[in-house]
Design a protein around this motif. Structure first.
Motif, PDB file in Angstrom:
ATOM      1  N   SER A 187      26.280  27.708  39.809  1.00  0.00           N
ATOM      2  CA  SER A 187      26.052  26.366  39.296  1.00  0.00           C
ATOM      3  C   SER A 187      27.283  25.962  37.841  1.00  0.00           C
ATOM      4  N   ASP A 188      27.112  24.156  38.194  1.00  0.00           N
ATOM      5  CA  ASP A 188      27.577  23.802  36.720  1.00  0.00           C
ATOM      6  C   ASP A 188      26.626  23.915  35.538  1.00  0.00           C
ATOM      7  N   GLU A 189      25.842  24.110  35.454  1.00  0.00           N
ATOM      8  CA  GLU A 189      24.585  24.342  34.642  1.00  0.00           C
ATOM      9  C   GLU A 189      25.135  25.751  34.088  1.00  0.00           C
ATOM     10  N   ALA A 190      25.355  26.821  34.634  1.00  0.00           N
ATOM     11  CA  ALA A 190      25.635  28.238  34.145  1.00  0.00           C
ATOM     12  C   ALA A 190      27.146  27.605  33.187  1.00  0.00           C
ATOM     13  N   ARG A 191      28.345  26.675  34.198  1.00  0.00           N
ATOM     14  CA  ARG A 191      29.097  27.193  33.916  1.00  0.00           C
ATOM     15  C   ARG A 191      28.586  26.515  32.301  1.00  0.00           C
ATOM     16  N   ASP A 192      28.253  24.899  32.228  1.00  0.00           N
ATOM     17  CA  ASP A 192      27.858  24.481  31.284  1.00  0.00           C
ATOM     18  C   ASP A 192      27.672  25.173  29.940  1.00  0.00           C
ATOM     19  N   MET A 193      27.017  26.974  30.076  1.00  0.00           N
ATOM     20  CA  MET A 193      26.189  27.098  28.887  1.00  0.00           C
ATOM     21  C   MET A 193      27.350  28.487  28.878  1.00  0.00           C
ATOM     22  N   LEU A 194      28.943  28.363  29.110  1.00  0.00           N
ATOM     23  CA  LEU A 194      28.954  29.359  28.933  1.00  0.00           C
ATOM     24  C   LEU A 194      30.288  28.567  27.312  1.00  0.00           C
ATOM     25  N   LEU A 195      30.262  26.911  27.940  1.00  0.00           N
ATOM     26  CA  LEU A 195      30.808  26.431  26.011  1.00  0.00           C
ATOM     27  C   LEU A 195      29.924  27.082  24.970  1.00  0.00           C
ATOM     28  N   LYS A 196      28.447  26.714  24.994  1.00  0.00           N
ATOM     29  CA  LYS A 196      27.761  27.680  24.290  1.00  0.00           C
ATOM     30  C   LYS A 196      28.000  28.844  23.325  1.00  0.00           C
ATOM     31  N   GLU A 202      30.121  44.279  33.190  1.00  0.00           N
ATOM     32  CA  GLU A 202      31.895  43.276  33.549  1.00  0.00           C
ATOM     33  C   GLU A 202      32.144  43.206  31.542  1.00  0.00           C
ATOM     34  N   ALA A 203      31.466  43.770  30.742  1.00  0.00           N
ATOM     35  CA  ALA A 203      31.467  43.930  29.235  1.00  0.00           C
ATOM     36  C   ALA A 203      33.168  44.473  28.613  1.00  0.00           C
ATOM     37  N   GLY A 204      33.667  43.787  28.081  1.00  0.00           N
ATOM     38  CA  GLY A 204      35.098  44.304  27.349  1.00  0.00           C
ATOM     39  C   GLY A 204      36.415  44.342  28.033  1.00  0.00           C
ATOM     40  N   ARG A 205      35.700  42.932  29.619  1.00  0.00           N
ATOM     41  CA  ARG A 205      37.232  43.597  30.720  1.00  0.00           C
ATOM     42  C   ARG A 205      37.154  41.719  30.907  1.00  0.00           C
ATOM     43  N   ASP A 206      37.673  40.947  32.259  1.00  0.00           N
ATOM     44  CA  ASP A 206      38.122  40.108  32.875  1.00  0.00           C
ATOM     45  C   ASP A 206      36.957  40.545  34.251  1.00  0.00           C
ATOM     46  N   GLY A 207      35.489  39.595  34.214  1.00  0.00           N
ATOM     47  CA  GLY A 207      35.002  39.150  34.832  1.00  0.00           C
ATOM     48  C   GLY A 207      34.612  37.890  35.732  1.00  0.00           C
ATOM     49  N   THR A 208      36.173  37.282  35.479  1.00  0.00           N
ATOM     50  CA  THR A 208      36.566  35.954  36.799  1.00  0.00           C
ATOM     51  C   THR A 208      35.928  36.181  38.231  1.00  0.00           C
ATOM     52  N   GLU A 209      36.593  37.252  38.856  1.00  0.00           N
ATOM     53  CA  GLU A 209      35.933  37.531  39.560  1.00  0.00           C
ATOM     54  C   GLU A 209      34.853  38.142  40.139  1.00  0.00           C
ATOM     55  N   ALA A 210      33.829  38.550  39.749  1.00  0.00           N
ATOM     56  CA  ALA A 210      32.600  38.683  39.725  1.00  0.00           C
ATOM     57  C   ALA A 210      31.873  37.384  39.054  1.00  0.00           C
ATOM     58  N   PHE A 211      31.821  36.834  38.528  1.00  0.00           N
ATOM     59  CA  PHE A 211      31.821  35.543  38.179  1.00  0.00           C
ATOM     60  C   PHE A 211      31.733  34.011  39.027  1.00  0.00           C
ATOM     61  N   GLU A 212      32.903  34.566  40.096  1.00  0.00           N
ATOM     62  CA  GLU A 212      33.156  33.406  41.000  1.00  0.00           C
ATOM     63  C   GLU A 212      32.759  33.443  42.402  1.00  0.00           C
ATOM     64  N   ASP A 213      32.696  35.265  42.344  1.00  0.00           N
ATOM     65  CA  ASP A 213      32.074  35.459  44.217  1.00  0.00           C
ATOM     66  C   ASP A 213      30.723  35.212  44.055  1.00  0.00           C
ATOM     67  N   VAL A 214      30.093  34.786  42.378  1.00  0.00           N
ATOM     68  CA  VAL A 214      28.292  34.999  42.058  1.00  0.00           C
ATOM     69  C   VAL A 214      28.577  33.186  43.218  1.00  0.00           C
ATOM     70  N   GLY A 215      29.153  32.447  42.647  1.00  0.00           N
ATOM     71  CA  GLY A 215      29.256  30.972  42.671  1.00  0.00           C
ATOM     72  C   GLY A 215      27.955  30.172  41.773  1.00  0.00           C
TER      73      GLY A 215
END
Length: 126
Positions: free
Chosen positions: A64-73, A49-62
């Motif tokens: 966790s909230d913890e993973a979403r919090d990690m993105l903030l960093k 997914e590098a260098g492009r929109d990974g939204t669909e791949a990210f959401e398809d996996v489902g």
């Protein structure tokens, strides 16, 4: 004027190696380079997914909230609105920037066919 850094797809494409890996999820740009070795799904998933929109791949996996919090960093900034509009337009024309093939109609019909087969079996053989 906003203090949030704005990025283009050209800038994202400059960062798609193990040494510098960026991607965008929900119009936000993230530097996930340091997370490559820790990603539970393996580094290949992120590299794909590098260098492009990974939204669909990210959401398809489902994730966790913890993973979403990690993105903030890992947050770098936002995808420019003009870039997102350009990507949406090309996707609507059948040539999405992600390069992913369009889903097959069989993918959607298969569950319906299984239900019909189950119903027929119950009606005539049960």
């Amino acid at each position: 004027m906003s203090d949030v850094k704005q990025f283009t797809y050209d800038e994202l494409n400059e960062h798609k190696t193990r040494d510098s890996l960026w991607l965008t999820i929900h119009k936000k740009v993230y530097d996930v380079t340091a997370f490559l070795d820790e990603h539970p799904g393996g580094d290949e998933v992120l590299l794909e997914e590098a260098g492009r929109d990974g939204t669909e791949a990210f959401e398809d996996v489902g994730h966790s909230d913890e993973a979403r919090d990690m993105l903030l960093k890992m947050y770098l900034g936002e995808l420019k609105a003009s870039e997102f509009a350009k990507n949406t337009t090309t996707a609507a024309n059948g040539s999405a920037q992600s390069g992913a093939p369009a889903p097959s109609p069989v993918r959607f019909l298969m569950p319906v066919m299984v239900l019909i087969a189950w119903w027929v079996y119950r009606q005539y053989f049960a």
